[in-house]
Design an enzyme around this catalytic site. Structure first.
Site, mmCIF file in Angstrom:
data_model
loop_
_atom_site.group_PDB
_atom_site.id
_atom_site.type_symbol
_atom_site.label_atom_id
_atom_site.label_comp_id
_atom_site.label_asym_id
_atom_site.label_seq_id
_atom_site.Cartn_x
_atom_site.Cartn_y
_atom_site.Cartn_z
ATOM 1 N NE ARG A 28 -75.590 -89.950 65.515
ATOM 2 C CZ ARG A 28 -74.699 -89.271 66.239
ATOM 3 N NH1 ARG A 28 -75.052 -88.712 67.383
ATOM 4 N NH2 ARG A 28 -73.458 -89.151 65.831
ATOM 5 C CE LYS A 55 -67.537 -93.830 61.284
ATOM 6 N NZ LYS A 55 -67.642 -92.527 60.656
ATOM 7 N NE ARG A 105 -73.696 -83.497 67.389
ATOM 8 C CZ ARG A 105 -72.897 -84.173 66.565
ATOM 9 N NH1 ARG A 105 -71.637 -83.835 66.455
ATOM 10 N NH2 ARG A 105 -73.350 -85.186 65.861
ATOM 11 N NE ARG A 134 -70.297 -85.958 70.486
ATOM 12 C CZ ARG A 134 -70.147 -86.639 69.346
ATOM 13 N NH1 ARG A 134 -68.956 -87.010 68.948
ATOM 14 N NH2 ARG A 134 -71.196 -86.961 68.625
ATOM 15 N NE ARG A 168 -73.731 -92.209 56.883
ATOM 16 C CZ ARG A 168 -72.868 -91.264 57.254
ATOM 17 N NH1 ARG A 168 -71.905 -90.896 56.463
ATOM 18 N NH2 ARG A 168 -72.964 -90.708 58.443
#
Ligand code: AMP
Length: 220
Positions: free
Chosen positions: A174, A18, A163, A130, A93
Site C-alpha cells: 500500500r 489525513k 485487518r 491497529r 489517485r
C-alpha cells in the site's frame, strides 16, 4: 472573471491521519469533504449498479477503474454545496484522475495540495498496531489507543483482529502504491506553487494547528 474558489486535496500514506484532518478542516472552513472511498462504500451498501461494479475492485484493495470514479465524482461535484469550494480525500489517485479533476473544475478554482508527511517506518508501526472488532466495528491501537483488556473489544467484549490489508507485507504494498499516487500531485503542487507540506508525525491537534496556520494565510 469570477472569483476563484478553493479546492484542497489531502494526500498522505495510509495511517497518516489525513482523513481525520480533512474532516476538521471542512468543519473549520464550512466546506464539504468528499472522499471517493466513502462515496464508493455508500454505493456498495445501496447495491447500485455502480456499487456492484466497484465492489469487484475494492474487495481486493485494487483501484476502481477511472470511468466509474469519474461518474461518481462528477455527480458529487455537480451538487450545489461545492460552489464555494470543497476538500478531497482519496482522490485524485493518479495523473489521469488529476487531469479529469482539472477538466471538471476548469479555472474556477485554485487547487491546494496538502501533503501529510509520515515516514515509512512510522506508517508500518501505526498500521501494524491497529486492531479492529469485526463484531461492532470499533478500532483500537496497541500503543496509541489500547483496549482495557488486551485483544478484547471495550465496546462489545468480542475478540479483536488485524485487518487483512493491515498486515506488514500488504502495508508495504500500500505504501508503494501511495508513492505512485503522490508523484503527480507533488509535481502539480510544485509547478503551481500550491503545495503545502505538513509534518504528520505529531499529535492530531498539532497537525491540525500547522494546517490551519498555513491555510489562514491563504484565505485572508
Ligand atoms: P479509501 O477509503 O480511500 O482507502 O478507499 C477504499 C477503496 O476504494 C480503495 O482501496 C479503492 O479500491 C477504492 N478507491 C477509493 N478512491 C479511489 C480512487 N480515487 N480511484 C480508484 N479507486 C478508489
Amino acid at each position: 472573471m469570477k472569483q476563484p474558489y478553493l479546492v484542497f486535496i489531502f494526500f498522505g500514506p495510509p495511517g497518516s491521519g489525513k482523513g481525520t484532518q480533512s474532516v476538521v478542516l471542512g468543519q473549520k472552513l464550512g466546506l464539504p469533504v468528499i472522499s471517493t472511498g466513502d462515496l464508493l462504500r455508500r454505493q456498495e451498501a445501496a447495491k447500485s449498479p455502480l456499487g456492484l461494479k466497484a465492489r469487484r475492485y475494492t474487495k481486493r484493495g485494487q483501484l476502481v477503474p477511472n470511468k466509474l470514479i469519474h461518474q461518481i465524482i462528477a455527480a458529487r461535484l455537480a451538487k450545489r454545496d461545492t460552489a464555494k469550494g470543497f476538500i478531497l480525500d482519496g482522490y485524485p489517485r493518479d495523473a489521469a484522475q488529476l487531469d479529469d479533476l482539472l477538466a471538471l473544475v476548469q479555472d474556477k478554482y485554485i487547487i491546494w495540495l496538502i501533503e501529510v508527511k509520515v515516514g515509512d517506518k512510522e506508517v508500518i508501526n501505526r498500521i501494524s498496531g491497529r486492531r479492529i472488532c469485526n463484531a461492532c466495528g470499533a478500532s483500537f491501537h496497541v500503543l496509541y489507543k489500547p483496549p482495557k483488556q488486551a485483544g478484547m473489544c471495550d465496546v462489545c467484549g468480542k475478540k479483536l483482529s488485524i485487518r487483512e490489508d493491515d498486515k506488514p507485507a500488504v502495508v508495504r504494498q500500500r505504501l508503494a502504491d501511495y508513492k505512485a499516487t503522490a508523484a503527480p500531485l507533488l509535481a502539480y503542487g510544485k509547478k503551481h506553487k500550491t503545495l503545502i507540506s505538513i509534518n504528520g508525525q505529531q499529535t492530531i491537534p498539532k497537525v491540525r494547528q500547522d494546517i490551519f496556520a498555513k491555510i489562514v494565510k491563504l484565505i485572508k
